[in-house]
Write an enzyme that holds these catalytic residues in place. Structure first.
Site, PDB file in Angstrom:
ATOM      1  N   LYS A   1      86.209  98.174  27.933  1.00 52.01           N
ATOM      2  CA  LYS A   1      86.481  97.762  29.309  1.00 52.01           C
ATOM      3  C   LYS A   1      85.763  98.708  30.292  1.00 52.01           C
ATOM      4  CE  LYS A   1      90.958  95.759  27.980  1.00 52.01           C
ATOM      5  NZ  LYS A   1      92.379  95.587  28.367  1.00 52.01           N
TER       6      LYS A   1
ATOM      7  N   TYR B   1      92.262  85.719  29.130  1.00 49.72           N
ATOM      8  CA  TYR B   1      93.625  86.175  29.417  1.00 49.72           C
ATOM      9  C   TYR B   1      94.516  85.011  29.875  1.00 49.72           C
ATOM     10  CZ  TYR B   1      92.120  91.053  28.904  1.00 49.72           C
ATOM     11  OH  TYR B   1      91.657  92.256  28.412  1.00 49.72           O
TER      12      TYR B   1
ATOM     13  N   ASN C   1      93.298 100.392  30.143  1.00 50.97           N
ATOM     14  CA  ASN C   1      93.492 100.925  28.792  1.00 50.97           C
ATOM     15  C   ASN C   1      92.221 100.940  27.926  1.00 50.97           C
ATOM     16  OD1 ASN C   1      93.335  98.207  28.442  1.00 50.97           O
ATOM     17  ND2 ASN C   1      95.374  97.930  27.579  1.00 50.97           N
TER      18      ASN C   1
ATOM     19  N   HIS D   1      89.670  96.541  24.433  1.00 49.54           N
ATOM     20  CA  HIS D   1      90.380  95.345  23.947  1.00 49.54           C
ATOM     21  C   HIS D   1      90.083  95.150  22.461  1.00 49.54           C
ATOM     22  CE1 HIS D   1      91.590  91.119  23.520  1.00 49.54           C
ATOM     23  NE2 HIS D   1      90.442  90.947  22.866  1.00 49.54           N
TER      24      HIS D   1
ATOM     25  N   GLU E   1      88.190  84.245  19.983  1.00 50.47           N
ATOM     26  CA  GLU E   1      87.496  85.167  20.899  1.00 50.47           C
ATOM     27  C   GLU E   1      86.040  85.371  20.489  1.00 50.47           C
ATOM     28  OE1 GLU E   1      89.956  88.676  21.115  1.00 50.47           O
ATOM     29  OE2 GLU E   1      91.436  87.655  22.386  1.00 50.47           O
TER      30      GLU E   1
HETATM   31  N1  UDP Z   1      97.959  94.168  31.171  1.00 45.11           N
HETATM   32  C1  UDP Z   1      98.353  94.640  32.418  1.00 45.11           C
HETATM   33  N2  UDP Z   1      99.693  94.779  32.663  1.00 45.11           N
HETATM   34  C2  UDP Z   1     100.641  94.489  31.741  1.00 45.11           C
HETATM   35  C3  UDP Z   1     100.236  93.996  30.481  1.00 45.11           C
HETATM   36  C4  UDP Z   1      98.899  93.850  30.233  1.00 45.11           C
HETATM   37  O1  UDP Z   1      97.513  94.920  33.284  1.00 45.11           O
HETATM   38  O2  UDP Z   1     101.854  94.632  32.024  1.00 45.11           O
HETATM   39  C5  UDP Z   1      96.511  94.040  30.876  1.00 45.11           C
HETATM   40  C6  UDP Z   1      96.016  95.161  29.969  1.00 45.11           C
HETATM   41  O3  UDP Z   1      94.706  95.528  30.375  1.00 45.11           O
HETATM   42  C7  UDP Z   1      96.032  94.480  28.609  1.00 45.11           C
HETATM   43  C8  UDP Z   1      95.608  93.070  28.970  1.00 45.11           C
HETATM   44  O4  UDP Z   1      96.253  92.812  30.205  1.00 45.11           O
HETATM   45  O5  UDP Z   1      95.167  95.110  27.685  1.00 45.11           O
HETATM   46  C9  UDP Z   1      95.976  92.027  27.948  1.00 45.11           C
HETATM   47  O6  UDP Z   1      97.355  92.069  27.713  1.00 45.11           O
HETATM   48  P1  UDP Z   1      97.983  91.829  26.264  1.00 45.11           P
HETATM   49  O7  UDP Z   1      99.459  91.675  26.454  1.00 45.11           O
HETATM   50  O8  UDP Z   1      97.239  90.754  25.577  1.00 45.11           O
HETATM   51  O9  UDP Z   1      97.771  93.244  25.552  1.00 45.11           O
HETATM   52  P2  UDP Z   1      96.651  93.728  24.500  1.00 45.11           P
HETATM   53  O10 UDP Z   1      96.477  92.624  23.497  1.00 45.11           O
HETATM   54  O11 UDP Z   1      95.385  94.018  25.286  1.00 45.11           O
HETATM   55  O12 UDP Z   1      97.232  94.971  23.898  1.00 45.11           O
HETATM   56 MG    MG Z   2      96.271  90.579  23.694  1.00 45.40          MG
END
Ligand code: UDP
Ligand code: MG
Length: 174
Positions: A49, A87, A150, A153, A164
């Site tokens: 990212k 997303y 974070n 991904h 994906e």
């Molecule tokens: N995200 C966020 N706030 C939240 C949860 C997720 O900004 O409360 C963002 C974060 O960058 C995350 C992405 O949305 O990596 C995708 O969320 P997901 O729940 O799919 O988590 P991941 O699979 O990335 O761990």
């Molecule tokens: Mg996810």
């Protein structure tokens, strides 16, 4: 005891069963998935990212150290359209506009990775969504900031990985 004729029939039926299983598998999962399974290989999608890009070298080194292979990668500015797809499960969340701003704030690196049981192992390597609670040896623990910013991904499941990879690599040969 089976006589010769019965044995030949059993062999014949077994061969047809194996061929049908392979054909049905290919129809359901695509030939690449079936081929990868026979080689015990698996693929996943990673996105470094915008905030992770300054650590791209270290992240690639960590991927290499795990024994994973980078099959293809490219750098790109993502747009809102592709993020609405990627997303889609978060589109109704209040933080979605901020997520789009974050993910479009700079170039990202999109990587197609291959390795044994890689979907699960790569998620372990990157750690949980929230960088604040991620273990310090994970990539999110090392390079991310919190549950939004974070660094990296990784596909969440094998099914997600297939979708994906298609989304980000459909126009590329690999
Ligand atoms: N995200 C966020 N706030 C939240 C949860 C997720 O900004 O409360 C963002 C974060 O960058 C995350 C992405 O949305 O990596 C995708 O969320 P997901 O729940 O799919 O988590 P991941 O699979 O990335 O761990
Ligand atoms: Mg996810």
């Amino acid at each position: 005891m089976l006589n010769n004729k019965d044995q030949t029939l059993v062999e014949y039926v077994s061969i047809i069963a194996i061929i049908s299983t392979v054909i049905i598998g290919m129809l359901f999962y695509g030939w690449k998935e079936v081929w990868m399974k026979t080689k015990n290989k698996e693929r996943t999608l990673a996105i470094v990212k915008p905030d992770g890009m300054v650590y791209l070298d270290e992240i690639i080194e960590a991927i290499y150290n795990e024994g994973f292979t980078i099959k293809d990668f490219y750098l790109k500015y993502l747009d809102k359209e592709i993020l609405k797809e990627h997303y889609a499960h978060l589109i109704d969340k209040p933080f979605f506009p901020e997520l789009v701003d974050y993910m479009t704030s700079d170039k990202v690196a999109i990587l197609l990775l291959e390795g044994d049981n890689i979907v699960e192992r790569f998620r372990k390597l990157i750690g949980p969504t929230d960088s604040k609670i991620a273990e310090s040896e994970t990539l999110r623990g090392k390079y991310g900031t919190d549950k939004s910013i974070n660094a990296i991904h990784g596909s969440g499941s094998r099914e997600e990985a297939v979708i994906e990879i298609e989304r980000f690599f459909k126009d590329r040969r690999n």
